[in-house]
Every structure is written in C-alpha cells, then in structure tokens.
Design an enzyme around this catalytic site. Structure first.
Site, PDB file in Angstrom:
ATOM      1  N   LYS A 179       5.226   3.819  -1.065  1.00  0.00           N
ATOM      2  CA  LYS A 179       5.466   5.056  -1.826  1.00  0.00           C
ATOM      3  C   LYS A 179       6.783   5.711  -1.403  1.00  0.00           C
ATOM      4  CE  LYS A 179       0.551   6.009  -2.436  1.00  0.00           C
ATOM      5  NZ  LYS A 179      -0.588   6.810  -1.969  1.00  0.00           N
ATOM      6  N   GLY A 237       0.818  -1.220   0.000  1.00  0.00           N
ATOM      7  CA  GLY A 237       0.000   0.000   0.000  1.00  0.00           C
ATOM      8  C   GLY A 237       0.844   1.259   0.000  1.00  0.00           C
ATOM      9  N   SER A 238       0.347   2.274   0.718  1.00  0.00           N
ATOM     10  CA  SER A 238       0.998   3.591   0.705  1.00  0.00           C
ATOM     11  C   SER A 238       2.365   3.583   1.355  1.00  0.00           C
ATOM     12  CB  SER A 238       0.101   4.606   1.417  1.00  0.00           C
ATOM     13  OG  SER A 238      -1.110   4.770   0.695  1.00  0.00           O
ATOM     14  N   THR A 239       2.650   2.602   2.198  1.00  0.00           N
ATOM     15  CA  THR A 239       3.965   2.565   2.859  1.00  0.00           C
ATOM     16  C   THR A 239       5.085   2.399   1.830  1.00  0.00           C
ATOM     17  OG1 THR A 239       3.784   0.175   3.197  1.00  0.00           O
ATOM     18  CG2 THR A 239       3.014   1.593   4.972  1.00  0.00           C
ATOM     19  N   SER A 277      -0.628  11.343   0.201  1.00  0.00           N
ATOM     20  CA  SER A 277      -0.648   9.906  -0.104  1.00  0.00           C
ATOM     21  C   SER A 277      -1.521   9.615  -1.313  1.00  0.00           C
ATOM     22  CB  SER A 277      -1.157   9.099   1.107  1.00  0.00           C
ATOM     23  OG  SER A 277      -0.996   7.716   0.883  1.00  0.00           O
TER      24      SER A 277
END
Length: 353
Positions: free
Chosen positions: A300, A296-298, A351
């Site tokens: 990025k 997920g966003s981690t 995000s």
C-alpha cells in the site's frame, strides 16, 4: 670281416646327417629371428612403440581448484582448502588387524571397519577423506607400510552460517548442489586438466614431463554485491525477531534502491553449509528466492506514493470504504473492520483494504 667297416661308415654318415640337419635348422631359425628383428625394428617400430607407450604411459587427471566467492569488499565467503586424505594399499600391509587398531585411535573410525578395508585384495582403498592437520601428523608418526596420503580440495565456508542459503554448498565430487554453488557451477568449477606421466611395474607414478603445477588448473571466482557486514546485521536482527514473536521463520532482503543490487539476503532458520548433511532440504531452501508471497499491506505504501507523486490524490481526500466489504466480479474483498469514510492518511494508518 668286410661288413664291419661298412656298417661303421653308415653310422658315421647318419650322425653327420643329423648334425647337419640340426645345424641347418638352427641356422634357419637364427636367420628367421634376425629377419623378424629387422622387420620389427626398421619397419614396425612405430606400431610396437605405440603399444608399449599405451601400457605404461598415462595422462593423469588434475582437478581444477574451485573458484572462491567474495563479498563486494573482497571478504571471503567460500574458499577451497587443500587437505590430506588417507588411503591404503592392502596388498602391502602384512598385519591388517594391527594396522587397523593403530589407525582407529587416530582417525576416529572403528577398527573393525578399517580392518575390513585393509583385508581387501586391491591395490587402493580409501580410508578417510579430509584429515585434520593433527590427524595427518599422527598417522605419519605411526610409519605404517602401505598407508599413504592423497591431497584433496575441500570446500570451506569460513563464516559458518553467514549467507548459507545464498551460497549453498557442494558435494564430495565438488559439484554444486545448492545456492550460488550450483547456479554458477560452470564458472566456479572450471575445467580440469591432465598431466603426462607413466606407471612402473609396481604401479608407482612416474612424472616423465616434470611435476605438475602445485596449484593445478584454476577456475573463475565470484565477487558478489553482498556486503558481509550488512548480511550479519540482517541475520542477527531476523533471528531475534523470529525468536521474540515465536514465528516459524523469516526472510530479509536488503537492496540498494538506485541500482537494485542485493546487499543482504537473510533466511531463518539458518544452516551451516560446512556440515549441510546434518540438515534437511527444507532447511537448505532459500525461501527469499524460491517462495512466492503476496505483498499484502506492505505494498500500500508504494501504491499510495505513486498516486501522490502523480498528483492523482491528496492526503486529505476522502474515500468510502464500503463498510468493510467490496465485491469485484466474483470476488469479495474484506477489511479488518467496517470502515466508512476515511482520508488517504487514515487509510494508510488503519491499513484499510
């Protein structure tokens, strides 16, 4: 008058014949016995000696002491301790009911269950595995005939729930069932040995080659990259966070960036491997290893760091975010909000997908 001596003479001769016949038979039998004894002792002694040895001699199984598991600093995480287990020879117990009542108060097992075991027509039955030192002393003080102790190794996890999912646990037969205990079972279990001995007519063990070594065969131990202190902090903070946010569970994996060594691996809810049967398979599961999650966003952060390092982008570069919707082949990627133009820093801040 001449017939009488003749009849007496015949009777005497018949008696002598019978005596001679019996003596000849006895002599012949004695000679056969001597001949057979000579044959057995001088020609067949190896075969009969082998039969006798098989009847009384035994190679007694000696269980290998399971290897320990340590953290990177040598702190114990899993060890094996020797405890007394309680057994009985029902054939030697004259009053099963009385013995069962006395034992029940000490070992905390119903007297009816113990009495049923003590009435079995067997030479050996288990009564209870792994007595505490206090129970062992109390049973010895009873002085019951036919009751004896057997030393057994039990797996023990001194830090209780700490790293329970990573360590796993072993069963009654000392075979690994979960975690590192099963993954490294061949090394930790080692190879059991044997010790020569014999059994007498009563079934008592006689060690014909001296007593076996006190420690028995030794297996390999493991030293992990795990740090017990970091593991404790990770588990403490994970439990606090899960509780504060009302989550179903959580995981933390702490690594050393340069080497990739695992310093901590925490999973919540946790469990105590010393009493693993009180939990279920869903709790035993080390989700940090077995379950797959989308980063997920981690992720990025890592993607953006790689792009900046290669000088492919700059923090002030602007990107059009398609007003929250972007189609790739047959899949549509959605954003949390309908963003338009955002800089690289704003993409990370909001995000944006």
């Amino acid at each position: 008058m001449t017939v009488q001596p003749r009849q007496n003479n015949l009777e005497v001769r018949w008696i002598r014949f019978r005596v001679l016949l019996v003596a000849t038979g006895l002599l012949f039998g004695f000679l056969l016995l001597i001949g057979r004894s000579f044959q057995v002792q001088f020609f067949q002694w190896e075969g009969w000696a082998s039969v006798a040895n098989k009847q009384i001699r035994r190679d007694f199984h000696i269980e290998a002491r399971r290897g320990e598991i340590y953290d990177r600093n040598g702190q114990e995480l899993a060890i094996s301790i020797e405890l007394e287990s309680l057994a009985a020879n029902p054939r030697a117990i004259k009053d099963p009911e009385g013995a069962a009542k006395k034992l029940a108060a000490v070992v905390e097992i119903p007297a009816t269950r113990l009495e049923k075991k003590l009435r079995q027509h067997r030479a050996f039955v288990w009564l209870k595995h792994y007595l505490t030192p206090r129970q062992t002393d109390a049973v010895r003080a009873l002085g019951l005939e036919g009751i004896h102790f057997v030393k057994e190794n039990r797996r023990y996890y001194p830090n209780v729930e700490l790293a329970g999912h990573l360590l796993g646990f072993v069963g009654r037969d000392h075979i690994g069932l979960e975690g590192l205990e099963v993954a490294q079972d061949l090394l930790l279990a080692g190879e059991s040995g044997t010790h020569p001995g014999a059994k007498d007519a009563r079934g008592q063990i006689i060690y014909t080659h001296g007593l076996p070594a006190a420690s028995g065969p030794q297996a390999y131990s493991l030293r992990l990259t795990l740090d017990k202190r970091i593991q404790y902090i990770a588990e403490r903070e994970l439990q606090k966070t899960v509780t504060d946010y009302g989550a179903k569970g959580g995981m933390i994996v702490v690594t050393e960036p340069k080497s990739g060594e695992i310093l901590a691996m925490a999973v919540f809810p946790s469990f105590n491997p010393n009493s693993f049967s009180s939990y279920g398979p869903a709790v035993w599961r080390n989700r940090a290893v077995t379950d797959a999650f989308e980063p997920g966003s981690t992720f990025k952060i890592f993607l953006m760091a790689a792009a900046l390092e290669e000088a492919l982008v700059h923090p002030d570069d602007l990107f059009y975010c398609e007003n929250g919707k972007y189609k790739v082949v047959n899949h549509t990627i959605h954003d949390l909000k309908k963003f338009g133009w955002l800089s690289l820093a704003q993409i990370l801040r909001f995000s944006s997908n």
